[in-house]
Design a protein around this motif. Structure first.
Motif, PDB file in Angstrom:
ATOM      1  N   PRO A   8       0.819  -1.212   0.000  1.00  9.08           N
ATOM      2  CA  PRO A   8       0.000   0.000   0.000  1.00  9.08           C
ATOM      3  C   PRO A   8       0.855   1.265   0.000  1.00  9.08           C
ATOM      4  N   ALA A   9       0.250   2.401  -0.155  1.00  9.03           N
ATOM      5  CA  ALA A   9       0.981   3.664  -0.130  1.00  9.03           C
ATOM      6  C   ALA A   9       1.358   4.046   1.301  1.00  9.03           C
ATOM      7  N   THR A  10       0.473   3.785   2.240  1.00 10.07           N
ATOM      8  CA  THR A  10       0.748   4.032   3.653  1.00 10.07           C
ATOM      9  C   THR A  10       0.270   2.844   4.465  1.00 10.07           C
ATOM     10  N   LEU A  11       0.938   2.630   5.589  1.00 13.62           N
ATOM     11  CA  LEU A  11       0.597   1.494   6.439  1.00 13.62           C
ATOM     12  C   LEU A  11       0.965   1.830   7.872  1.00 13.62           C
ATOM     13  N   VAL A  12       0.038   1.600   8.784  1.00 11.59           N
ATOM     14  CA  VAL A  12       0.301   1.777  10.212  1.00 11.59           C
ATOM     15  C   VAL A  12       0.117   0.419  10.870  1.00 11.59           C
ATOM     16  N   GLN A  13       1.184  -0.046  11.531  1.00 15.41           N
ATOM     17  CA  GLN A  13       1.160  -1.368  12.119  1.00 15.41           C
ATOM     18  C   GLN A  13       1.644  -1.322  13.571  1.00 15.41           C
ATOM     19  N   PRO A  14       1.104  -2.191  14.424  1.00 12.44           N
ATOM     20  CA  PRO A  14       1.625  -2.264  15.799  1.00 12.44           C
ATOM     21  C   PRO A  14       2.930  -3.048  15.853  1.00 12.44           C
ATOM     22  N   VAL A  15       3.728  -2.745  16.870  1.00  9.79           N
ATOM     23  CA  VAL A  15       4.949  -3.514  17.113  1.00  9.79           C
ATOM     24  C   VAL A  15       4.601  -4.997  17.267  1.00  9.79           C
ATOM     25  N   GLY A  16       5.414  -5.847  16.646  1.00  6.67           N
ATOM     26  CA  GLY A  16       5.204  -7.282  16.778  1.00  6.67           C
ATOM     27  C   GLY A  16       4.291  -7.896  15.735  1.00  6.67           C
ATOM     28  N   SER A  17       3.676  -7.051  14.920  1.00  9.41           N
ATOM     29  CA  SER A  17       2.777  -7.569  13.884  1.00  9.41           C
ATOM     30  C   SER A  17       3.587  -7.947  12.633  1.00  9.41           C
ATOM     31  N   PRO A  18       3.008  -8.771  11.739  1.00  7.14           N
ATOM     32  CA  PRO A  18       3.709  -9.139  10.508  1.00  7.14           C
ATOM     33  C   PRO A  18       3.575  -8.049   9.448  1.00  7.14           C
ATOM     34  N   LEU A  19       4.405  -8.183   8.402  1.00  3.38           N
ATOM     35  CA  LEU A  19       4.410  -7.197   7.325  1.00  3.38           C
ATOM     36  C   LEU A  19       4.521  -7.889   5.981  1.00  3.38           C
ATOM     37  N   SER A  20       3.802  -7.363   5.010  1.00  2.00           N
ATOM     38  CA  SER A  20       3.982  -7.796   3.629  1.00  2.00           C
ATOM     39  C   SER A  20       3.768  -6.603   2.714  1.00  2.00           C
ATOM     40  N   LEU A  21       4.835  -6.202   2.030  1.00  2.00           N
ATOM     41  CA  LEU A  21       4.757  -5.128   1.039  1.00  2.00           C
ATOM     42  C   LEU A  21       5.022  -5.747  -0.326  1.00  2.00           C
ATOM     43  N   GLU A  22       4.247  -5.323  -1.294  1.00  2.00           N
ATOM     44  CA  GLU A  22       4.363  -5.937  -2.612  1.00  2.00           C
ATOM     45  C   GLU A  22       4.756  -4.915  -3.673  1.00  2.00           C
ATOM     46  N   CYS A  23       5.523  -5.389  -4.629  1.00  2.28           N
ATOM     47  CA  CYS A  23       5.993  -4.569  -5.733  1.00  2.28           C
ATOM     48  C   CYS A  23       5.890  -5.395  -7.011  1.00  2.28           C
ATOM     49  N   THR A  24       5.291  -4.823  -8.051  1.00  2.00           N
ATOM     50  CA  THR A  24       5.234  -5.523  -9.328  1.00  2.00           C
ATOM     51  C   THR A  24       5.665  -4.589 -10.450  1.00  2.00           C
ATOM     52  N   VAL A  25       6.264  -5.163 -11.460  1.00  2.00           N
ATOM     53  CA  VAL A  25       6.750  -4.419 -12.611  1.00  2.00           C
ATOM     54  C   VAL A  25       6.031  -4.936 -13.846  1.00  2.00           C
ATOM     55  N   GLU A  26       5.675  -4.018 -14.728  1.00  2.00           N
ATOM     56  CA  GLU A  26       5.023  -4.393 -15.984  1.00  2.00           C
ATOM     57  C   GLU A  26       5.839  -3.896 -17.158  1.00  2.00           C
ATOM     58  N   GLY A  27       5.787  -4.628 -18.262  1.00  2.00           N
ATOM     59  CA  GLY A  27       6.381  -4.153 -19.501  1.00  2.00           C
ATOM     60  C   GLY A  27       7.831  -4.493 -19.717  1.00  2.00           C
ATOM     61  N   THR A  28       8.383  -5.377 -18.892  1.00  2.00           N
ATOM     62  CA  THR A  28       9.769  -5.789 -19.069  1.00  2.00           C
ATOM     63  C   THR A  28       9.916  -7.206 -18.542  1.00  2.00           C
ATOM     64  N   SER A  29      10.983  -7.881 -18.953  1.00  2.00           N
ATOM     65  CA  SER A  29      11.232  -9.248 -18.492  1.00  2.00           C
ATOM     66  C   SER A  29      12.579  -9.336 -17.800  1.00  2.00           C
ATOM     67  N   ASN A  30      12.638 -10.221 -16.803  1.00  2.00           N
ATOM     68  CA  ASN A  30      13.871 -10.492 -16.068  1.00  2.00           C
ATOM     69  C   ASN A  30      14.563  -9.226 -15.568  1.00  2.00           C
ATOM     70  N   PRO A  31      13.804  -8.341 -14.921  1.00  2.00           N
ATOM     71  CA  PRO A  31      14.468  -7.141 -14.380  1.00  2.00           C
ATOM     72  C   PRO A  31      15.264  -7.482 -13.123  1.00  2.00           C
ATOM     73  N   ASN A  32      16.236  -6.652 -12.808  1.00  2.00           N
ATOM     74  CA  ASN A  32      16.806  -6.655 -11.468  1.00  2.00           C
ATOM     75  C   ASN A  32      15.836  -5.877 -10.577  1.00  2.00           C
ATOM     76  N   LEU A  33      15.619  -6.383  -9.359  1.00  2.00           N
ATOM     77  CA  LEU A  33      14.661  -5.756  -8.453  1.00  2.00           C
ATOM     78  C   LEU A  33      15.341  -5.412  -7.132  1.00  2.00           C
ATOM     79  N   TYR A  34      14.892  -4.328  -6.528  1.00  2.00           N
ATOM     80  CA  TYR A  34      15.547  -3.800  -5.334  1.00  2.00           C
ATOM     81  C   TYR A  34      14.515  -3.343  -4.303  1.00  2.00           C
ATOM     82  N   TRP A  35      14.851  -3.517  -3.020  1.00  2.00           N
ATOM     83  CA  TRP A  35      14.113  -2.879  -1.930  1.00  2.00           C
ATOM     84  C   TRP A  35      15.075  -1.959  -1.190  1.00  2.00           C
ATOM     85  N   TYR A  36      14.627  -0.716  -0.983  1.00  2.00           N
ATOM     86  CA  TYR A  36      15.367   0.258  -0.211  1.00  2.00           C
ATOM     87  C   TYR A  36      14.510   0.747   0.950  1.00  2.00           C
TER      88      TYR A  36
END
Lengths: 113, 114
Positions: A8-36
């Motif tokens: 999501p664009a924003t997320l508020v979570q309590p301490v100790g809770s799990p997290l899942s952030l997703e990123c998808t790319v369209e229009g290209t194949s075999n990209p290098n992907l990064y999380w910062y």
């Protein structure tokens, strides 16, 4: 043309809770992907990068993990969030080749309470 | 190892004046150099890159950058600043395809004053 989506664009979570952030790319194949992570609107900290499906390299030891289940999907996860995990998380992709720039999504603002 | 320095945390310039945001790099080979801009609560946007050839590179929104190999610098410039140019600017260097060799500088905050 290529596009990158983060949610999501924003997320508020309590301490100790799990997290899942997703990123998808369209229009290209075999990209290098990064999380910062970016703290306080300044420098970028590289967390993970991937050069292919199932291939993840970690730059900083922490309670976060990343996975790449499909060619153009990159997921950032945590089993238990810490206060120090707060920040602005950015996903980026890049074509193979040293002269290729990285292209960024619009980020997820994560606040831990 | 590669590194990128942006010696100024903050640059202030009056609207209509020329602007320069400085970047120096350290690499053990021939670099590929990049500039990005970031507006509040947005991702980084690619502005321009230097690969080889002409030392003056032109990019988006009227920005240009000058590559100087002897000074290992890649300064970002614009002849006439706009208030809307106020943002965070990042310089980056790459040597090859591998993810760990794409290194960003710490960023410079540009404020253009009306």
């Amino acid at each position: 043309s290529q596009t990158i989506h983060q949610w999501p664009a924003t997320l508020v979570q309590p301490v100790g809770s799990p997290l899942s952030l997703e990123c998808t790319v369209e229009g290209t194949s075999n990209p290098n992907l990064y999380w910062y992570r970016q703290a306080a609107g300044r420098g970028l900290q590289l967390l993970f990068y991937s050069v292919g499906i199932g291939q993840i390299s970690s730059e900083v030891p922490q309670n976060l993990s990343a996975s790449r289940p499909q060619d153009r999907q990159f997921i950032l996860s945590s089993k238990k969030l810490l206060l120090s995990d707060s920040g602005f998380y950015l996903c980026a992709w890049r074509k193979t080749g040293g002269n290729q720039p990285q292209h960024f999504g619009d980020g997820t603002r994560l606040s831990i309470l | 190892a590669q590194s990128v320095a942006q010696p100024e945390d903050q640059v202030n310039v009056a609207e209509g004046n020329p602007l320069t945001v400085k970047c120096t790099y350290s690499v053990s080979g021939n670099p590929y150099l990049f500039w990005y801009v970031q507006y509040p609560n947005r991702g980084l946007q690619f502005l321009l890159k230097y690969i080889t050839g002409d030392n003056l590179v032109k990019g988006s929104y009227g920005f240009e950058a000058e590559f100087n190999k002897s000074q290992t610098s890649f300064h970002l410039k614009k002849p006439s600043a706009l208030v809307s140019d106020s943002a965070l600017y990042f310089c980056a260097v790459s040597l090859d395809n591998y993810g760990q060799n794409f290194v960003f500088g710490p960023g410079t905050r540009l404020s253009v004053l009306p």
